[in-house]
Write a protein that holds these residues in place. Structure first.
Motif, PDB file in Angstrom:
ATOM      1  N   MET A   5       0.759  -0.957   0.078  1.00 40.35           N
ATOM      2  CA  MET A   5      -0.048   0.268  -0.070  1.00 40.35           C
ATOM      3  C   MET A   5       0.525   1.031  -0.203  1.00 40.35           C
ATOM      4  O   MET A   5       0.059   1.883  -0.502  1.00 40.35           O
ATOM      5  N   THR A   6       2.000   0.972   0.041  1.00 43.13           N
ATOM      6  CA  THR A   6       3.020   2.216  -0.044  1.00 43.13           C
ATOM      7  C   THR A   6       4.041   2.246  -1.231  1.00 43.13           C
ATOM      8  O   THR A   6       3.686   1.079  -1.861  1.00 43.13           O
ATOM      9  N   GLY A   7       3.168   3.314  -1.365  1.00 44.62           N
ATOM     10  CA  GLY A   7       3.669   3.999  -3.056  1.00 44.62           C
ATOM     11  C   GLY A   7       4.003   5.215  -3.163  1.00 44.62           C
ATOM     12  O   GLY A   7       3.729   6.887  -2.283  1.00 44.62           O
ATOM     13  N   PHE A   8       4.494   5.959  -3.975  1.00 43.11           N
ATOM     14  CA  PHE A   8       4.988   6.785  -5.039  1.00 43.11           C
ATOM     15  C   PHE A   8       5.316   7.218  -6.220  1.00 43.11           C
ATOM     16  O   PHE A   8       5.478   6.397  -6.601  1.00 43.11           O
ATOM     17  N   GLY A   9       4.630   7.623  -6.642  1.00 50.29           N
ATOM     18  CA  GLY A   9       4.573   7.888  -8.462  1.00 50.29           C
ATOM     19  C   GLY A   9       4.736   9.854  -8.857  1.00 50.29           C
ATOM     20  O   GLY A   9       4.325  10.390  -8.532  1.00 50.29           O
ATOM     21  N   ARG A  10       5.669   9.532  -9.885  1.00 52.89           N
ATOM     22  CA  ARG A  10       5.677  11.479  -9.668  1.00 52.89           C
ATOM     23  C   ARG A  10       6.188  11.490 -11.444  1.00 52.89           C
ATOM     24  O   ARG A  10       6.491  10.507 -12.450  1.00 52.89           O
ATOM     25  N   SER A  11       5.147  12.365 -12.133  1.00 50.93           N
ATOM     26  CA  SER A  11       5.327  12.724 -13.801  1.00 50.93           C
ATOM     27  C   SER A  11       5.572  14.525 -14.000  1.00 50.93           C
ATOM     28  O   SER A  11       4.288  14.563 -13.017  1.00 50.93           O
ATOM     29  N   GLU A  12       6.062  14.666 -14.695  1.00 51.97           N
ATOM     30  CA  GLU A  12       6.153  15.970 -15.065  1.00 51.97           C
ATOM     31  C   GLU A  12       6.264  16.029 -16.498  1.00 51.97           C
ATOM     32  O   GLU A  12       7.035  15.489 -17.214  1.00 51.97           O
ATOM     33  N   GLY A  13       5.680  17.440 -16.680  1.00 56.03           N
ATOM     34  CA  GLY A  13       5.912  17.471 -18.559  1.00 56.03           C
ATOM     35  C   GLY A  13       5.550  19.246 -18.793  1.00 56.03           C
ATOM     36  O   GLY A  13       5.097  20.195 -18.053  1.00 56.03           O
ATOM     37  N   VAL A  14       5.446  20.024 -19.848  1.00 54.98           N
ATOM     38  CA  VAL A  14       5.892  20.992 -19.946  1.00 54.98           C
ATOM     39  C   VAL A  14       4.528  21.176 -21.219  1.00 54.98           C
ATOM     40  O   VAL A  14       4.208  20.877 -22.702  1.00 54.98           O
ATOM     41  N   PHE A  15       3.915  22.086 -20.887  1.00 50.92           N
ATOM     42  CA  PHE A  15       2.421  22.454 -21.993  1.00 50.92           C
ATOM     43  C   PHE A  15       2.289  24.099 -22.137  1.00 50.92           C
ATOM     44  O   PHE A  15       2.042  24.316 -21.834  1.00 50.92           O
ATOM     45  N   GLU A  16       2.671  24.119 -23.372  1.00 49.61           N
ATOM     46  CA  GLU A  16       2.685  25.589 -23.858  1.00 49.61           C
ATOM     47  C   GLU A  16       2.929  26.498 -22.613  1.00 49.61           C
ATOM     48  O   GLU A  16       2.230  27.704 -22.621  1.00 49.61           O
ATOM     49  N   GLY A  17       4.043  26.493 -22.361  1.00 53.34           N
ATOM     50  CA  GLY A  17       5.121  27.098 -21.594  1.00 53.34           C
ATOM     51  C   GLY A  17       4.303  26.940 -20.058  1.00 53.34           C
ATOM     52  O   GLY A  17       5.021  28.411 -19.452  1.00 53.34           O
ATOM     53  N   LYS A  18       3.544  26.148 -19.748  1.00 54.54           N
ATOM     54  CA  LYS A  18       3.410  25.700 -18.223  1.00 54.54           C
ATOM     55  C   LYS A  18       4.150  23.931 -18.388  1.00 54.54           C
ATOM     56  O   LYS A  18       3.615  23.408 -18.803  1.00 54.54           O
ATOM     57  N   LYS A  19       4.717  24.244 -17.315  1.00 50.04           N
ATOM     58  CA  LYS A  19       5.390  22.970 -16.354  1.00 50.04           C
ATOM     59  C   LYS A  19       4.016  22.496 -15.394  1.00 50.04           C
ATOM     60  O   LYS A  19       3.924  23.362 -14.880  1.00 50.04           O
ATOM     61  N   ILE A  20       3.871  21.181 -15.368  1.00 53.03           N
ATOM     62  CA  ILE A  20       3.071  20.856 -14.672  1.00 53.03           C
ATOM     63  C   ILE A  20       3.438  19.959 -14.290  1.00 53.03           C
ATOM     64  O   ILE A  20       4.452  18.491 -14.858  1.00 53.03           O
ATOM     65  N   THR A  21       3.407  19.524 -12.236  1.00 51.59           N
ATOM     66  CA  THR A  21       4.774  18.372 -12.089  1.00 51.59           C
ATOM     67  C   THR A  21       2.908  17.586 -11.161  1.00 51.59           C
ATOM     68  O   THR A  21       2.021  18.292 -10.287  1.00 51.59           O
ATOM     69  N   ILE A  22       3.106  16.029 -11.731  1.00 58.72           N
ATOM     70  CA  ILE A  22       2.086  15.536 -10.624  1.00 58.72           C
ATOM     71  C   ILE A  22       2.950  14.745  -9.167  1.00 58.72           C
ATOM     72  O   ILE A  22       3.441  13.923 -10.091  1.00 58.72           O
ATOM     73  N   ASP A  23       2.579  14.484  -7.969  1.00 55.75           N
ATOM     74  CA  ASP A  23       3.221  13.991  -7.609  1.00 55.75           C
ATOM     75  C   ASP A  23       1.899  12.960  -6.820  1.00 55.75           C
ATOM     76  O   ASP A  23       1.317  13.309  -6.645  1.00 55.75           O
ATOM     77  N   LEU A  24       2.766  10.924  -6.430  1.00 55.29           N
ATOM     78  CA  LEU A  24       1.366  10.653  -6.298  1.00 55.29           C
ATOM     79  C   LEU A  24       1.789  10.111  -5.058  1.00 55.29           C
ATOM     80  O   LEU A  24       3.394   9.231  -4.846  1.00 55.29           O
ATOM     81  N   LYS A  25       1.927   9.527  -3.715  1.00 57.10           N
ATOM     82  CA  LYS A  25       2.168   9.234  -2.296  1.00 57.10           C
ATOM     83  C   LYS A  25       1.396   8.285  -1.752  1.00 57.10           C
ATOM     84  O   LYS A  25      -0.010   9.257  -1.665  1.00 57.10           O
ATOM     85  N   SER A  26       1.562   7.158  -1.353  1.00 58.99           N
ATOM     86  CA  SER A  26       1.063   6.612  -0.623  1.00 58.99           C
ATOM     87  C   SER A  26       0.536   6.283   0.971  1.00 58.99           C
ATOM     88  O   SER A  26       2.192   5.637   0.721  1.00 58.99           O
ATOM     89  N   LEU A  27       0.172   5.587   2.122  1.00 58.24           N
ATOM     90  CA  LEU A  27       0.415   5.601   3.206  1.00 58.24           C
ATOM     91  C   LEU A  27      -0.517   4.458   3.247  1.00 58.24           C
ATOM     92  O   LEU A  27      -1.713   3.843   2.925  1.00 58.24           O
ATOM     93  N   ASN A  28      -0.706   3.004   4.501  1.00 54.52           N
ATOM     94  CA  ASN A  28      -1.905   1.935   4.543  1.00 54.52           C
ATOM     95  C   ASN A  28      -2.888   2.847   4.894  1.00 54.52           C
ATOM     96  O   ASN A  28      -2.482   3.580   6.109  1.00 54.52           O
TER      97      ASN A  28
END
Length: 285
Positions: A5-28
């Motif tokens: 149940m412990t997890g971590f995931g990150r993604s990021e990208g740039v769209f038309e001059g905007k940087k978007i970052t997504i972080d996912l974190k979990s505990l039990n």
């Protein structure tokens, strides 16, 4: 297959001059507890984002952070001329003296007088954002699987330890009953007359009361069942938790009926490994 149940995931990208970052974190957690923090710009899509995450995560206390950074210099600014004029008029009523510039400085500090101009969220930007959410979710699931593999090995080791301790009980069983029989016979020697029939009835009673064969068989079955579920069923955390509770009942009964110092030591070691199993099982999806 074991998933943590412990997890971590990150993604990021740039769209038309905007940087978007997504972080996912979990505990039990016993159920899914999903908390999403995102810019106001993407609030209208919260339901769709939540659905993507709900379908993939299933269980755990999960935090999702969506950050937005504007990489372009400058940017359009929206000035609410009518609102600023109204602020200045009202400020003049309060204080008749003073140049208009001073009122202007106060007016522009008022709520909603000046704001960065926001363009509408386009379908293309939403599709880009949804792709990043799915990418973060894939990395999150991969992290859970890696952690699950480590959990699997630890649980296997603890199960094997209990099986080993259980097999070590066998040599002491015969010795234990002989010791009880000898103790009873020594006690009865103090009496002049002995009813042998009653003596053997009592011995049969104590032998049955101290018999641990059923507990050993049931514990061995629970250990095998735990291993089978761990290997062959997905999302098996709750089920493994129930099986570990049954294992605990058999170990406790075995300890209460042991009546032998060495068996008691083995029971204590079984309980130690069982506690580790219970703690680790809480983190199994």
């Amino acid at each position: 297959m074991i998933l943590s149940m412990t997890g971590f995931g990150r993604s990021e990208g740039v769209f038309e001059g905007k940087k978007i970052t997504i972080d996912l974190k979990s505990l039990n957690s016993k159920s899914l507890d999903l908390n999403i923090k995102m810019p106001v710009r993407y609030k209208e899509k919260e339901f769709e984002i939540r659905k993507i995450l709900n379908d993939g995560i299933l269980r755990g206390k999960v935090d999702c952070y969506i950050n937005l950074e504007n990489l372009q210099e400058g940017g359009e600014v929206s000035i609410n001329h009518n609102l600023i004029s109204a602020y200045i008029t009202e400020l003049k009523k309060v204080a008749a003296d003073g140049p208009d510039f001073e009122y202007l400085k106060m007016a522009v500090r008022m709520p909603d007088a000046v704001a960065a101009k926001q363009d509408d969220l386009s379908e293309a930007e939403w599709n880009f954002l949804a792709g990043l959410v799915k990418e973060a979710l894939q990395k999150f699931e991969a992290f859970r699987k890696t952690e699950g593999d480590i959990l699997h090995e630890e649980l296997k080791r603890n199960i094997h330890n209990i099986e080993t301790y259980l097999s070590m009980v066998v040599p002491y069983e015969g010795v234990r009953l002989e010791a009880v029989k000898e103790r009873c016979q020594n006690t009865l020697k103090e009496f002049a007359q002995i009813d042998e029939t009653r003596f053997y009835q009592e011995m049969a009673y104590y032998t049955e009361k101290l018999d641990i064969s059923e507990e050993k068989v049931r514990l061995a079955q629970h250990l095998k069942y735990y291993t089978d579920v761990m290997k062959n069923e997905d999302y098996n955390g709750k089920k493994l938790g129930f099986i570990s509770q049954e294992m605990g009942r058999e170990i406790n009964t075995l300890g209460s009926k042991a009546n032998h110092a060495e068996i008691q030591k083995l029971v204590v070691m079984m309980k130690d490994d069982l506690e580790k199993i219970k703690e680790q099982t809480l983190n199994v999806l």
